[in-house]
Design a protein around this motif. Structure first.
Motif, mmCIF file in Angstrom:
data_model
loop_
_atom_site.group_PDB
_atom_site.id
_atom_site.type_symbol
_atom_site.label_atom_id
_atom_site.label_comp_id
_atom_site.label_asym_id
_atom_site.label_seq_id
_atom_site.Cartn_x
_atom_site.Cartn_y
_atom_site.Cartn_z
ATOM 1 N N ILE A 286 0.841 -1.206 0.000
ATOM 2 C CA ILE A 286 0.000 0.000 0.000
ATOM 3 C C ILE A 286 0.873 1.253 0.000
ATOM 4 O O ILE A 286 0.620 2.196 -0.758
ATOM 5 C CB ILE A 286 -0.959 -0.010 1.202
ATOM 6 C CG1 ILE A 286 -2.003 -1.118 1.021
ATOM 7 C CG2 ILE A 286 -1.642 1.350 1.364
ATOM 8 C CD1 ILE A 286 -2.868 -1.369 2.243
ATOM 9 N N ALA A 287 1.895 1.267 0.830
ATOM 10 C CA ALA A 287 2.800 2.425 0.883
ATOM 11 C C ALA A 287 3.468 2.659 -0.471
ATOM 12 O O ALA A 287 3.582 3.806 -0.918
ATOM 13 C CB ALA A 287 3.847 2.222 1.968
ATOM 14 N N ALA A 288 3.887 1.603 -1.129
ATOM 15 C CA ALA A 288 4.534 1.742 -2.438
ATOM 16 C C ALA A 288 3.550 2.293 -3.474
ATOM 17 O O ALA A 288 3.899 3.176 -4.257
ATOM 18 C CB ALA A 288 5.094 0.397 -2.894
ATOM 19 N N MET A 289 2.316 1.791 -3.476
ATOM 20 C CA MET A 289 1.322 2.245 -4.442
ATOM 21 C C MET A 289 0.989 3.719 -4.249
ATOM 22 O O MET A 289 0.812 4.462 -5.197
ATOM 23 C CB MET A 289 0.045 1.408 -4.326
ATOM 24 C CG MET A 289 -1.109 1.910 -5.174
ATOM 25 S SD MET A 289 -0.792 2.000 -6.957
ATOM 26 C CE MET A 289 -0.934 0.297 -7.376
ATOM 27 N N LEU A 290 0.929 4.160 -2.990
ATOM 28 C CA LEU A 290 0.543 5.538 -2.692
ATOM 29 C C LEU A 290 1.739 6.473 -2.530
ATOM 30 O O LEU A 290 1.572 7.640 -2.176
ATOM 31 C CB LEU A 290 -0.321 5.570 -1.424
ATOM 32 C CG LEU A 290 -1.608 4.765 -1.481
ATOM 33 C CD1 LEU A 290 -2.370 4.887 -0.171
ATOM 34 C CD2 LEU A 290 -2.487 5.183 -2.648
ATOM 35 N N ASN A 291 2.940 5.965 -2.787
ATOM 36 C CA ASN A 291 4.168 6.756 -2.657
ATOM 37 C C ASN A 291 4.303 7.369 -1.260
ATOM 38 O O ASN A 291 4.629 8.538 -1.105
ATOM 39 C CB ASN A 291 4.243 7.852 -3.718
ATOM 40 C CG ASN A 291 4.341 7.290 -5.100
ATOM 41 O OD1 ASN A 291 5.077 6.332 -5.342
ATOM 42 N ND2 ASN A 291 3.587 7.849 -6.022
ATOM 43 N N SER B 236 9.383 6.375 6.384
ATOM 44 C CA SER B 236 10.206 6.968 7.432
ATOM 45 C C SER B 236 9.545 8.215 8.010
ATOM 46 O O SER B 236 9.881 8.657 9.099
ATOM 47 C CB SER B 236 11.598 7.300 6.903
ATOM 48 O OG SER B 236 11.527 8.338 5.945
ATOM 49 N N ARG B 237 8.564 8.781 7.277
ATOM 50 C CA ARG B 237 7.881 9.995 7.740
ATOM 51 C C ARG B 237 6.440 9.747 8.169
ATOM 52 O O ARG B 237 5.879 10.514 8.921
ATOM 53 C CB ARG B 237 7.903 11.042 6.629
ATOM 54 C CG ARG B 237 9.310 11.487 6.275
ATOM 55 C CD ARG B 237 9.284 12.465 5.188
ATOM 56 N NE ARG B 237 8.285 13.503 5.519
ATOM 57 C CZ ARG B 237 8.240 14.666 4.942
ATOM 58 N NH1 ARG B 237 9.098 14.982 4.018
ATOM 59 N NH2 ARG B 237 7.303 15.537 5.285
ATOM 60 N N LYS B 238 5.826 8.687 7.655
ATOM 61 C CA LYS B 238 4.434 8.371 7.980
ATOM 62 C C LYS B 238 4.363 6.936 8.476
ATOM 63 O O LYS B 238 5.012 6.055 7.931
ATOM 64 C CB LYS B 238 3.542 8.487 6.742
ATOM 65 C CG LYS B 238 3.532 9.806 6.069
ATOM 66 C CD LYS B 238 2.545 10.722 6.719
ATOM 67 C CE LYS B 238 2.474 12.014 5.942
ATOM 68 N NZ LYS B 238 1.593 12.962 6.489
ATOM 69 N N LYS B 239 3.565 6.689 9.484
ATOM 70 C CA LYS B 239 3.423 5.354 10.012
ATOM 71 C C LYS B 239 2.029 4.832 9.690
ATOM 72 O O LYS B 239 1.027 5.486 9.990
ATOM 73 C CB LYS B 239 3.637 5.347 11.523
ATOM 74 C CG LYS B 239 3.542 3.956 12.114
ATOM 75 C CD LYS B 239 3.806 3.964 13.598
ATOM 76 C CE LYS B 239 3.693 2.558 14.129
ATOM 77 N NZ LYS B 239 3.786 2.497 15.561
ATOM 78 N N ILE B 240 1.966 3.649 9.090
ATOM 79 C CA ILE B 240 0.700 2.976 8.843
ATOM 80 C C ILE B 240 0.571 1.945 9.927
ATOM 81 O O ILE B 240 1.420 1.076 10.087
ATOM 82 C CB ILE B 240 0.671 2.310 7.449
ATOM 83 C CG1 ILE B 240 0.885 3.355 6.354
ATOM 84 C CG2 ILE B 240 -0.640 1.565 7.253
ATOM 85 C CD1 ILE B 240 1.015 2.756 4.963
ATOM 86 N N ASP B 241 -0.501 2.019 10.705
ATOM 87 C CA ASP B 241 -0.666 1.154 11.855
ATOM 88 C C ASP B 241 -1.980 0.414 11.737
ATOM 89 O O ASP B 241 -2.909 0.862 11.085
ATOM 90 C CB ASP B 241 -0.642 1.996 13.131
ATOM 91 C CG ASP B 241 -0.320 1.193 14.365
ATOM 92 O OD1 ASP B 241 -0.059 -0.028 14.249
ATOM 93 O OD2 ASP B 241 -0.318 1.782 15.456
ATOM 94 N N ASN B 242 -2.059 -0.756 12.418
ATOM 95 C CA ASN B 242 -3.302 -1.524 12.377
ATOM 96 C C ASN B 242 -4.203 -1.147 13.511
ATOM 97 O O ASN B 242 -3.923 -0.513 14.435
ATOM 98 C CB ASN B 242 -3.037 -3.013 12.427
ATOM 99 C CG ASN B 242 -2.280 -3.434 13.667
ATOM 100 O OD1 ASN B 242 -1.788 -2.617 14.426
ATOM 101 N ND2 ASN B 242 -2.173 -4.711 13.850
#
Length: 57
Positions: free
Chosen positions: A42-47, A51-57
């Protein structure tokens, strides 16, 4: 089996239930993908710079 995931992003929440002027992209993943690999996809698709944004569950 593969799973398609629709990603809506870059839009604006007009209300709690209305998201407008967004872009739609999608990814296809395998059913056995780990949570971490899903986050990476998901991070790769949305660029997203992880290191600056955290995706958490």
């Amino acid at each position: 089996m593969n799973i398609s995931i629709l990603l809506r992003h870059s839009g604006v929440w007009e209300s709690e239930v209305r998201y407008e002027r967004y872009r739609s992209d999608g990814i296809v993943i395998g059913e056995n993908i780990s949570f971490m690999n899903l986050v990476l996809a998901i991070a790769a698709m949305l660029n997203i710079d992880e290191s600056r944004k955290k995706i958490d569950n």
